[in-house]
Design an enzyme around this catalytic site. Sequence first.
Site, PDB file in Angstrom:
ATOM      1  N   GLY A  31      31.545 -58.976  85.631  1.00 16.92           N
ATOM      2  CA  GLY A  31      30.178 -59.247  84.861  1.00 16.92           C
ATOM      3  C   GLY A  31      30.496 -60.242  83.699  1.00 16.92           C
TER       4      GLY A  31
ATOM      5  N   MET B  12      28.022 -59.261  94.871  1.00 15.58           N
ATOM      6  CA  MET B  12      28.816 -59.976  96.131  1.00 15.58           C
ATOM      7  C   MET B  12      28.307 -59.116  97.394  1.00 15.58           C
ATOM      8  SD  MET B  12      30.445 -62.112  94.570  1.00 15.58           S
ATOM      9  CE  MET B  12      31.790 -62.556  95.753  1.00 15.58           C
TER      10      MET B  12
ATOM     11  N   GLN C 116      32.077 -73.093  82.356  1.00 16.74           N
ATOM     12  CA  GLN C 116      30.605 -73.647  82.554  1.00 16.74           C
ATOM     13  C   GLN C 116      29.626 -72.764  82.882  1.00 16.74           C
ATOM     14  OE1 GLN C 116      30.261 -77.015  81.241  1.00 16.74           O
ATOM     15  NE2 GLN C 116      32.377 -76.534  80.476  1.00 16.74           N
ATOM     16  N   GLU C 117      29.958 -71.871  83.666  1.00 17.22           N
ATOM     17  CA  GLU C 117      28.915 -70.890  84.189  1.00 17.22           C
ATOM     18  C   GLU C 117      28.339 -70.126  83.044  1.00 17.22           C
ATOM     19  OE1 GLU C 117      30.073 -68.309  87.467  1.00 17.22           O
ATOM     20  OE2 GLU C 117      31.757 -69.544  88.133  1.00 17.22           O
TER      21      GLU C 117
ATOM     22  N   THR D 287      16.897 -68.325  97.990  1.00 18.48           N
ATOM     23  CA  THR D 287      16.103 -68.354  99.269  1.00 18.48           C
ATOM     24  C   THR D 287      17.010 -67.930 100.412  1.00 18.48           C
ATOM     25  OG1 THR D 287      16.834 -70.596  99.630  1.00 18.48           O
ATOM     26  CG2 THR D 287      14.966 -70.890  98.351  1.00 18.48           C
TER      27      THR D 287
ATOM     28  N   ASN E 266      29.479 -63.239  83.389  1.00 19.49           N
ATOM     29  CA  ASN E 266      28.368 -63.943  83.395  1.00 19.49           C
ATOM     30  C   ASN E 266      27.180 -62.962  82.729  1.00 19.49           C
ATOM     31  OD1 ASN E 266      28.207 -66.906  84.463  1.00 19.49           O
ATOM     32  ND2 ASN E 266      29.407 -65.890  85.979  1.00 19.49           N
TER      33      ASN E 266
ATOM     34  N   HIS F 153      26.293 -69.733  91.370  1.00 18.28           N
ATOM     35  CA  HIS F 153      27.251 -70.059  92.540  1.00 18.28           C
ATOM     36  C   HIS F 153      28.354 -71.095  92.047  1.00 18.28           C
ATOM     37  CE1 HIS F 153      29.002 -69.905  96.569  1.00 18.28           C
ATOM     38  NE2 HIS F 153      29.229 -71.553  96.423  1.00 18.28           N
TER      39      HIS F 153
HETATM   40  C1  GRF Z   1      31.375 -65.949  89.357  1.00 17.44           C
HETATM   41  O1  GRF Z   1      32.240 -67.122  89.370  1.00 17.44           O
HETATM   42  C2  GRF Z   1      29.954 -66.292  89.985  1.00 17.44           C
HETATM   43  O2  GRF Z   1      29.752 -67.576  90.113  1.00 17.44           O
HETATM   44  C3  GRF Z   1      30.403 -65.697  91.388  1.00 17.44           C
HETATM   45  O3  GRF Z   1      31.248 -64.685  91.328  1.00 17.44           O
HETATM   46  C4  GRF Z   1      31.833 -64.728  89.923  1.00 17.44           C
HETATM   47  C5  GRF Z   1      31.495 -63.709  89.222  1.00 17.44           C
HETATM   48  O4  GRF Z   1      32.038 -63.546  87.799  1.00 17.44           O
HETATM   49  N1  GRF Z   1      29.311 -65.596  92.241  1.00 17.44           N
HETATM   50  P1  GRF Z   1      31.653 -62.381  86.693  1.00 17.44           P
HETATM   51  O5  GRF Z   1      31.329 -60.942  87.540  1.00 17.44           O
HETATM   52  O6  GRF Z   1      30.356 -62.774  86.450  1.00 17.44           O
HETATM   53  O7  GRF Z   1      32.633 -62.437  85.818  1.00 17.44           O
END
Ligand code: GRF
Length: 211
Positions: free
Chosen positions: A12, A86, A169-170, A137, A14, A105
């Site tokens: 989590g 996921m 970067q995310e 999509t 992000n 992604h």
């Molecule tokens: C991230 O790299 C995201 O892009 C991918 O899975 C990872 C999840 O990380 N889909 P987190 O759970 O947000 O730490």
Amino acid sequence: MKNIVILISGRGSNMQAIVDAGVPARLAAVISNRGDAEGLTWAGGRGIATDVVDHKAFPSREAFDDALAARIDAESPDLVILAGFMRVLTEKFVRHYDGRLLNIHPSLLPSFPGLHTHRQAIGAGVKVHGCTVHFVTPALDHGPIVIQSAVPVLTDDDEDSLAARVLAQEHKIYPKAVRWFLEGNLVIVQGSVRVKGGSQSQFVMCNPGVS
Ligand code: GRF
């Protein structure tokens, strides 16, 4: 104020970046398909409502998606944010949230959809990799691109070092994309996302050598 719902499956980070960025919305709930997702503990500790819809409790992908959608819709969200969620989602689910479902992604789409993106990138020998926020999509890891960040692939990188560089970067681009959406600044023209006003950059180039 707009309502958002965040879906997670694990760490989590992000989700944390979006919460810590203080986006202009009420975070109605964080929902996971796994009861042991670490991100649930983090969110619960901050007084955020959390819930679990366990995919293993349903006989089919369709049944799980229907239950998940019912739980999400109880919060009347303006935006649903996939943050490391996921699960492959059914077309019915995705269409239900058309135009209000975002995903991040860890690759520069359309390169390297699917899993193990950093391994794929190193295996392909690319010199630039990165991450993408996109509208969801029905086709997996496709959909109109909101923002991308590019990072260098260094000669001594392994999957972990590259993943860490991309993840940093995310955490920068996802809150930015969410804010644009919530402020009503995203428009999709012929499948291409534009930010109203045009002064906002929809790409980030991470400096070579910067981790
Ligand atoms: C991230 O790299 C995201 O892009 C991918 O899975 C990872 C999840 O990380 N889909 P987190 O759970 O947000 O730490």
